[in-house]
Write a protein that holds these residues in place. Structure first.
Motif, PDB file in Angstrom:
ATOM      1  N   ARG A   1      -2.519  -7.417  -8.636  1.00  0.00           N
ATOM      2  CA  ARG A   1      -1.094  -7.325  -8.340  1.00  0.00           C
ATOM      3  C   ARG A   1      -0.691  -5.908  -7.985  1.00  0.00           C
ATOM      4  O   ARG A   1      -1.103  -4.941  -8.633  1.00  0.00           O
TER       5      ARG A   1
ATOM      6  N   SER B   1       3.033  -3.848  -6.597  1.00  0.00           N
ATOM      7  CA  SER B   1       4.447  -3.977  -6.288  1.00  0.00           C
ATOM      8  C   SER B   1       5.030  -2.610  -5.971  1.00  0.00           C
ATOM      9  O   SER B   1       4.644  -1.607  -6.592  1.00  0.00           O
TER      10      SER B   1
ATOM     11  N   THR C   1       6.087  -7.512  -3.679  1.00  0.00           N
ATOM     12  CA  THR C   1       5.034  -7.746  -4.666  1.00  0.00           C
ATOM     13  C   THR C   1       3.931  -8.572  -4.030  1.00  0.00           C
ATOM     14  O   THR C   1       4.190  -9.642  -3.469  1.00  0.00           O
TER      15      THR C   1
ATOM     16  N   THR D   1       0.336 -10.502  -4.771  1.00  0.00           N
ATOM     17  CA  THR D   1      -0.519 -11.074  -5.812  1.00  0.00           C
ATOM     18  C   THR D   1      -1.762 -11.637  -5.130  1.00  0.00           C
ATOM     19  O   THR D   1      -1.647 -12.433  -4.192  1.00  0.00           O
TER      20      THR D   1
END
Length: 132
Positions: A71, A73, A86, A88
Motif C-alpha cells: 500500500r 498513499s 491510495t 493497493t
C-alpha cells in the motif's frame, strides 16, 4: 460533497516490480510525469509536466502511507483541489498482480472523469514499462 474514483488494473509481473514502478522516481517519470518522489512518509514532492493555458503543469504531493509492497498513499493537489491517492497491490498468483486505485476528495464529477481518463492512460503506459 466529496466524490471518489476507484479503478483496478491487472498486470503480468511480480508484486515487487510493480511496487518499484509506483515508488521509484525514475520509473514513475516513464509512465506518469517527471517528479521528485521518494517513498518516505512526510516527503513532499511534485509531479511536473509542460504547462498549458489551462493548467500550470504542477501537482503537489505529500507521502502519507508507505507499506511495501502492499500500500502507498499520498496527497495530490492541483488546480485548487486536494485529493488523496491510495494504491493497493494484491498478488493474484500465477504471475498476476492487481493494482487498485482509490482517489478521494473530488469536488465535481468532471474532475472524477478527468482523473479516470488520465489514470487509464497512465496505467496503460505502466503496462509498457513493466514489460521492459
Amino acid at each position: 460533497m466529496s466524490l471518489s474514483l476507484t479503478l483496478d488494473f491487472q498486470y503480468t509481473t511480480s508484486i515487487e516490480k510493480l511496487w518499484s514502478a509506483i515508488t521509484d522516481s525514475k520509473t514513475l517519470a516513464k509512465w506518469v510525469m517527471e517528479n521528485d518522489f521518494e517513498p518516505v512518509v512526510g516527503h513532499r514532492f511534485q509531479f511536473r509536466t509542460k504547462p498549458t493555458e489551462y493548467w500550470d503543469g504542477l501537482i503537489e504531493g505529500e507521502v502519507l502511507i508507505v507499506d511495501p509492497p502492499n500500500r502507498l498513499s499520498y496527497s495530490w493537489a492541483s488546480g485548487g483541489e486536494k485529493h488523496t491517492v491510495t494504491w493497493t497491490l494484491q498478488d493474484l498468483g500465477e504471475g498476476k498482480v492487481n493494482l487498485h486505485l482509490d482517489q478521494t476528495g473530488f469536488s465535481n464529477v468532471h474532475g472524477v472523469e478527468g482523473a479516470r481518463h488520465g489514470w487509464s492512460q497512465w496505467c496503460g503506459e505502466l503496462a509498457k514499462v513493466l514489460e521492459q
